[in-house]
Design a protein around this motif. Structure first.
Motif, PDB file in Angstrom:
ATOM      1  N   HIS A   8     -47.283 -27.172 -58.672  1.00 16.25           N
ATOM      2  CA  HIS A   8     -46.521 -26.370 -59.634  1.00 16.25           C
ATOM      3  C   HIS A   8     -46.826 -26.909 -61.035  1.00 16.25           C
ATOM      4  N   GLU A   9     -47.246 -26.038 -61.924  1.00 17.44           N
ATOM      5  CA  GLU A   9     -47.614 -26.459 -63.277  1.00 17.44           C
ATOM      6  C   GLU A   9     -46.445 -26.212 -64.237  1.00 17.44           C
ATOM      7  N   VAL A  10     -46.113 -27.231 -65.040  1.00 18.85           N
ATOM      8  CA  VAL A  10     -44.960 -27.089 -65.952  1.00 18.85           C
ATOM      9  C   VAL A  10     -45.327 -27.260 -67.437  1.00 18.85           C
ATOM     10  N   VAL A  11     -46.623 -27.183 -67.754  1.00 19.82           N
ATOM     11  CA  VAL A  11     -47.020 -27.550 -69.129  1.00 19.82           C
ATOM     12  C   VAL A  11     -46.396 -26.674 -70.207  1.00 19.82           C
ATOM     13  N   THR A  12     -46.289 -25.367 -69.967  1.00 18.83           N
ATOM     14  CA  THR A  12     -45.756 -24.532 -71.055  1.00 18.83           C
ATOM     15  C   THR A  12     -44.229 -24.637 -71.151  1.00 18.83           C
ATOM     16  N   ARG A  13     -43.584 -25.312 -70.199  1.00 17.26           N
ATOM     17  CA  ARG A  13     -42.139 -25.567 -70.314  1.00 17.26           C
ATOM     18  C   ARG A  13     -41.908 -27.058 -70.634  1.00 17.26           C
ATOM     19  N   ASP A  14     -42.037 -27.926 -69.651  1.00 18.78           N
ATOM     20  CA  ASP A  14     -41.776 -29.356 -69.878  1.00 18.78           C
ATOM     21  C   ASP A  14     -42.734 -29.898 -70.950  1.00 18.78           C
ATOM     22  N   GLY A  15     -43.982 -29.453 -70.898  1.00 18.21           N
ATOM     23  CA  GLY A  15     -45.001 -29.953 -71.828  1.00 18.21           C
ATOM     24  C   GLY A  15     -44.708 -29.573 -73.269  1.00 18.21           C
ATOM     25  N   LEU A  16     -44.449 -28.305 -73.504  1.00 16.13           N
ATOM     26  CA  LEU A  16     -44.317 -27.846 -74.895  1.00 16.13           C
ATOM     27  C   LEU A  16     -42.920 -28.040 -75.466  1.00 16.13           C
ATOM     28  N   GLN A  17     -41.900 -28.230 -74.598  1.00 18.55           N
ATOM     29  CA  GLN A  17     -40.527 -28.352 -75.123  1.00 18.55           C
ATOM     30  C   GLN A  17     -40.351 -29.586 -76.009  1.00 18.55           C
ATOM     31  N   ILE A  18     -41.189 -30.595 -75.808  1.00 18.99           N
ATOM     32  CA  ILE A  18     -41.016 -31.845 -76.563  1.00 18.99           C
ATOM     33  C   ILE A  18     -42.022 -31.979 -77.699  1.00 18.99           C
ATOM     34  N   GLU A  19     -42.942 -31.032 -77.824  1.00 20.74           N
ATOM     35  CA  GLU A  19     -43.927 -31.100 -78.914  1.00 20.74           C
ATOM     36  C   GLU A  19     -43.216 -30.839 -80.243  1.00 20.74           C
ATOM     37  N   PRO A  20     -43.462 -31.687 -81.239  1.00 17.65           N
ATOM     38  CA  PRO A  20     -42.714 -31.549 -82.493  1.00 17.65           C
ATOM     39  C   PRO A  20     -43.117 -30.323 -83.324  1.00 17.65           C
ATOM     40  N   GLN A  21     -44.381 -29.909 -83.222  1.00 21.37           N
ATOM     41  CA  GLN A  21     -44.785 -28.780 -84.072  1.00 21.37           C
ATOM     42  C   GLN A  21     -44.754 -27.478 -83.292  1.00 21.37           C
ATOM     43  N   TRP A  22     -44.562 -26.381 -83.986  1.00 22.62           N
ATOM     44  CA  TRP A  22     -44.490 -25.058 -83.361  1.00 22.62           C
ATOM     45  C   TRP A  22     -45.832 -24.704 -82.722  1.00 22.62           C
ATOM     46  N   ILE A  23     -45.784 -24.275 -81.484  1.00 18.39           N
ATOM     47  CA  ILE A  23     -46.990 -23.798 -80.795  1.00 18.39           C
ATOM     48  C   ILE A  23     -46.909 -22.268 -80.783  1.00 18.39           C
TER      49      ILE A  23
END
Ligand code: COA
Ligand code: ZN
Length: 307
Positions: A8-23
């Motif tokens: 199960h891939e979670v990058v666009t949820r768990d991964g991006l939720q903590i990135e400081p800049q807007w994706i």
């Protein structure tokens, strides 16, 4: 026959939720679309939570509407309350991921309510979710330890899994929010859960905060778990858990399992190709190892003097 393991891939949820800049929304959609072609069983696309809590996922509706769905993939959305359930259903998520923490302090930091209040809300949401035909996964954050409270009693985890089962979830996830799990603990807890609920679909969600991520995957695997969540590039982390760092890296997990002779269903070269582009999306280096080192089958030319 190789044993089948589901990723199960979670990058666009768990991964991006903590990135400081807007994706940008388009980058998220491209990422999900590329991942949809790699053989992953599930992709956790986004979360339908408060935009104040998680600003980077405030475009959840647009992302869900923009992706091209592969019928072989389940598209999952994380939710925390009834408003999230309504939004996820309107966006036609195949599965919602209910999240509450085993530890009261982390639940209050993350969800601003007691764990019991989160569960009471889930019980109320179940009829709506069931009538809409959406699959429901029940996740337990801090299942192996809490950054505020320390040890989390296994019995408390068992009680909360029991509450999820009783309300009628289709599957559960035990999550190690800040990499506090160790392999002996994982083996013991997984054995307990699988013994108590033999038919229950269980997934494990590890963070590699203390370097034990892949060892914990292996411990879960040996205990009989067949589903593992991972994050492309090893991104990820909960913004409301101090010291949180990335999940186990999906391509490293797949590489390990395939090397060991398991069938993950994943085309590793395709997954690596997506991972290689991820650094440019988030604007920094990633902890993933295989993308840097190459697969164990990627050999180097012999030293000239030996040829
Ligand atoms: N979707 C969109 N907005 C939501 C929402 C949802 N599912 N739930 C609440 N909100 C909004 C409310 O409208 C309100 O907005 P306003 O301030 O503009 O009026 C704001 O969020 C606060 O709502 P409230 O009901 O008072 O919630 P809260 O402040 O007690 O926060 C949560 C509770 C659960 C909504 C919030 O803590 C949250 O979204 N947490 C998720 C954390 C997370 O995703 N962590 C990482 C994954 S484990
Ligand atoms: Zn996580």
């Amino acid at each position: 026959m190789k044993k089948r393991i589901f990723i199960h891939e979670v990058v666009t949820r768990d991964g991006l939720q903590i990135e400081p800049q807007w994706i940008p929304t388009e980058r998220k959609i491209e990422l999900v679309d590329a991942l949809s072609q790699t053989g992953l069983a599930k992709i956790e696309v986004t979360s339908f939570v408060s935009a104040k809590a998680i600003p980077n996922l405030r475009d959840a509706e647009e992302v869900m509407a923009g992706i091209r769905r592969n019928p072989d993939v389940d598209y999952v959305a994380l939710i925390a309350n009834a408003r999230g359930a309504e939004r996820a259903m309107a966006a036609k998520a195949d599965e919602v991921n209910l999240v509450a923490s085993v530890s009261e302090t982390h639940n209050r930091a993350n969800m601003r309510r007691a764990t019991g209040a989160s569960f009471a809300g889930f019980v109320e949401m179940m009829p709506l979710l069931k009538s809409g035909g959406v699959r429901v996964n029940g996740a337990l954050a801090t299942s192996f330890g809490c950054p505020f409270e320390g040890d989390v009693p296994a019995q408390r985890v068992m009680d909360l899994v029991g509450q999820y089962v009783e309300m009628g979830v289709d599957s559960i996830t035990l999550a190690d929010t800040t990499g506090m799990a160790h392999p002996a603990q994982v083996a013991a807890l997984c054995a307990k859960v699988l013994e108590r609920w033999p038919g229950l679909q269980v997934a494990l969600h590890f963070h590699n905060t203390r370097g034990m991520g892949l060892a914990n995957v292996l411990a879960g695997l040996n205990a009989g778990v067949e589903r593992f969540e991972g994050c492309l590039g090893g991104l990820g982390g909960c913004p409301f858990a101090p010291g949180a760092t990335g999940n186990v890296c999906s391509e490293d997990v797949v590489h390990m399992l395939q090397s060991m002779g398991y069938d993950t269903g994943v085309d590793l070269d395709r997954l690596l190709a997506v991972a290689r582009r991820l650094g440019a999306v988030v604007g920094h280096d990633l902890p993933g190892q295989v993308v840097k080192a190459g697969k164990i089958s990627d050999l180097h030319p012999r030293p000239a003097e030996l040829v």
